[in-house]
Design an enzyme around this catalytic site. Structure first.
Site, PDB file in Angstrom:
ATOM      1  N   SER A 114       0.808  -1.214   0.000  1.00 12.36           N
ATOM      2  CA  SER A 114       0.000   0.000   0.000  1.00 12.36           C
ATOM      3  C   SER A 114       0.842   1.266   0.000  1.00 12.36           C
ATOM      4  O   SER A 114       0.305   2.366  -0.017  1.00 12.36           O
ATOM      5  CB  SER A 114      -0.925   0.008   1.230  1.00 12.36           C
ATOM      6  OG  SER A 114      -0.184  -0.197   2.415  1.00 12.36           O
ATOM      7  N   HIS A 128      -2.554  -2.898  -5.912  1.00 14.40           N
ATOM      8  CA  HIS A 128      -2.984  -2.553  -4.562  1.00 14.40           C
ATOM      9  C   HIS A 128      -4.502  -2.592  -4.442  1.00 14.40           C
ATOM     10  O   HIS A 128      -5.204  -1.675  -4.868  1.00 14.40           O
ATOM     11  CB  HIS A 128      -2.449  -1.162  -4.192  1.00 14.40           C
ATOM     12  CG  HIS A 128      -2.883  -0.706  -2.836  1.00 14.40           C
ATOM     13  ND1 HIS A 128      -3.137   0.625  -2.548  1.00 14.40           N
ATOM     14  CD2 HIS A 128      -3.134  -1.392  -1.689  1.00 14.40           C
ATOM     15  CE1 HIS A 128      -3.516   0.718  -1.292  1.00 14.40           C
ATOM     16  NE2 HIS A 128      -3.525  -0.472  -0.741  1.00 14.40           N
ATOM     17  N   GLU A 138      -5.514   0.026  -7.250  1.00 14.63           N
ATOM     18  CA  GLU A 138      -4.451   0.893  -7.769  1.00 14.63           C
ATOM     19  C   GLU A 138      -3.416   0.036  -8.485  1.00 14.63           C
ATOM     20  O   GLU A 138      -2.977  -0.986  -7.946  1.00 14.63           O
ATOM     21  CB  GLU A 138      -3.746   1.637  -6.628  1.00 14.63           C
ATOM     22  CG  GLU A 138      -4.493   2.820  -6.092  1.00 14.63           C
ATOM     23  CD  GLU A 138      -3.692   3.549  -5.027  1.00 14.63           C
ATOM     24  OE1 GLU A 138      -3.591   4.785  -5.119  1.00 14.63           O
ATOM     25  OE2 GLU A 138      -3.174   2.904  -4.098  1.00 14.63           O
ATOM     26  N   ASN A 153      -3.440   6.241  -0.351  1.00 17.96           N
ATOM     27  CA  ASN A 153      -2.841   6.424   0.969  1.00 17.96           C
ATOM     28  C   ASN A 153      -2.037   7.708   1.090  1.00 17.96           C
ATOM     29  O   ASN A 153      -1.828   8.210   2.195  1.00 17.96           O
ATOM     30  CB  ASN A 153      -2.001   5.206   1.341  1.00 17.96           C
ATOM     31  CG  ASN A 153      -2.879   4.037   1.737  1.00 17.96           C
ATOM     32  OD1 ASN A 153      -3.949   4.210   2.300  1.00 17.96           O
ATOM     33  ND2 ASN A 153      -2.432   2.831   1.421  1.00 17.96           N
TER      34      ASN A 153
END
Length: 297
Positions: free
Chosen positions: A125, A146, A158, A196
């Site tokens: 991540s 991800h 992602e 993130n």
């Protein structure tokens, strides 16, 4: 660009049977792929299979999955503790703990067990795809994939290229992801990528808001749920993600971008040091020992 043919992809390897790995195994098996799932112990794998079956049963009760499909999907999942299980896999997805050194060691041991043309992905991540790829024997066939948590529910994946990732690798994984019914977002290989990079500083700022006494856990989460229309307050979300994972991602951002705005809140560090890492530990910003979560501050 011509459509990528993924009909030759039959078998998916998933390394790590935790929350993310089990979710990834679930969505691929329901989509008709053979899945090979590994972890360090048979107990961990048995627990993962129970979790997968439980989540599939819930999907049946909500009318999202046919009961016959569940039985077939579970039969497609093969488990084991040895990387030799991946020998015939076309794509292998690593879903181990968010720790770069651990992942690097895993890839060094894993690669000799894979066939030469297998694509290798990491569900990291936040960690550099280029750095992880550098320890493998196939940087051109390595990329980030991800998934969001919980994997069966969240629509986004992602996709991150490393500096050496071939376009054919990226296109294949993008098409494979779309075949799962997921939506893809392409991110450059910068610390924490897109989701993130935006989400974790918000959570970290919420912890600072608690640390500085601006508001209580309940006040902060209520304010963001009702004031910003978030489905879950940031501290509740942090507990769901895992405070250890939140700290790991903030550390990657802080070290990778060298900007003080990404400094992990000391209170977040203290909770992790105490082992209060959220739902999985039974205690984080909330105490989960009773029927209803109770704020710890």
């Amino acid at each position: 660009m011509a459509e990528v043919d993924i009909t030759d992809i039959k078998s998916i390897g998933v390394l790590g049977a935790g929350q993310m790995g089990a979710g990834i195994a679930q969505v691929f098996s329901l989509a008709g792929y053979g899945v090979k799932l590994t972890d360090l112990s048979e107990d961990k794998l048995a627990e993962a299979l129970k979790t997968i079956e439980h989540h599939m049963t819930r999907q049946v009760s909500k009318g999202r999955v046919n009961p016959d499909d569940v039985k077939a999907a579970l039969a497609r999942i093969e488990t084991g503790t040895d990387y030799s299980l991946f020998a015939d896999c076309d794509v292998v997805i690593e879903a181990a703990t968010e720790n770069e050194e651990l992942k690097r060691e895993i890839f060094k041991e894993l690669c000799p067990a894979l066939k030469p043309d297998a694509i290798l992905c990491s569900n990291t991540s936040s960690i550099s795809i280029t750095r992880l790829a550098s320890v493998t024997d196939r940087p051109a066939k390595f990329m980030g994939m991800h998934f969001m948590n919980p994997v069966p529910v969240m629509q986004l994946v992602e996709l991150i290229r490393g500096i050496a990732t071939e376009e054919s690798t990226f296109s294949t994984i993008r098409t494979l992801t779309q075949a799962l019914g997921k939506t893809t977002a392409s991110a450059e290989d910068f610390p924490a990528f897109i989701v993130n990079r935006v989400l974790l500083p918000m959570i970290n700022e919420a912890v600072y808001t608690l640390y500085e006494g601006v508001g209580s856990v309940d006040a902060i989460d209520t304010a963001m749920r009702l004031g910003a229309n978030h489905p879950m307050g940031p501290l509740e979300l942090a507990d769901f993600i895992g405070l250890d994972t939140c700290l790991a991602i903030m550390s990657v951002l802080y070290e990778g971008l060298a900007d003080t705005k990404y400094r992990p809140c000391p209170l977040l560090v203290k909770y992790v040091e105490a082992g209060w890492v959220g739902q999985k530990a039974g205690r984080g910003f909330y105490d989960y020992s009773g029927d209803t979560p109770v704020p710890t501050r």
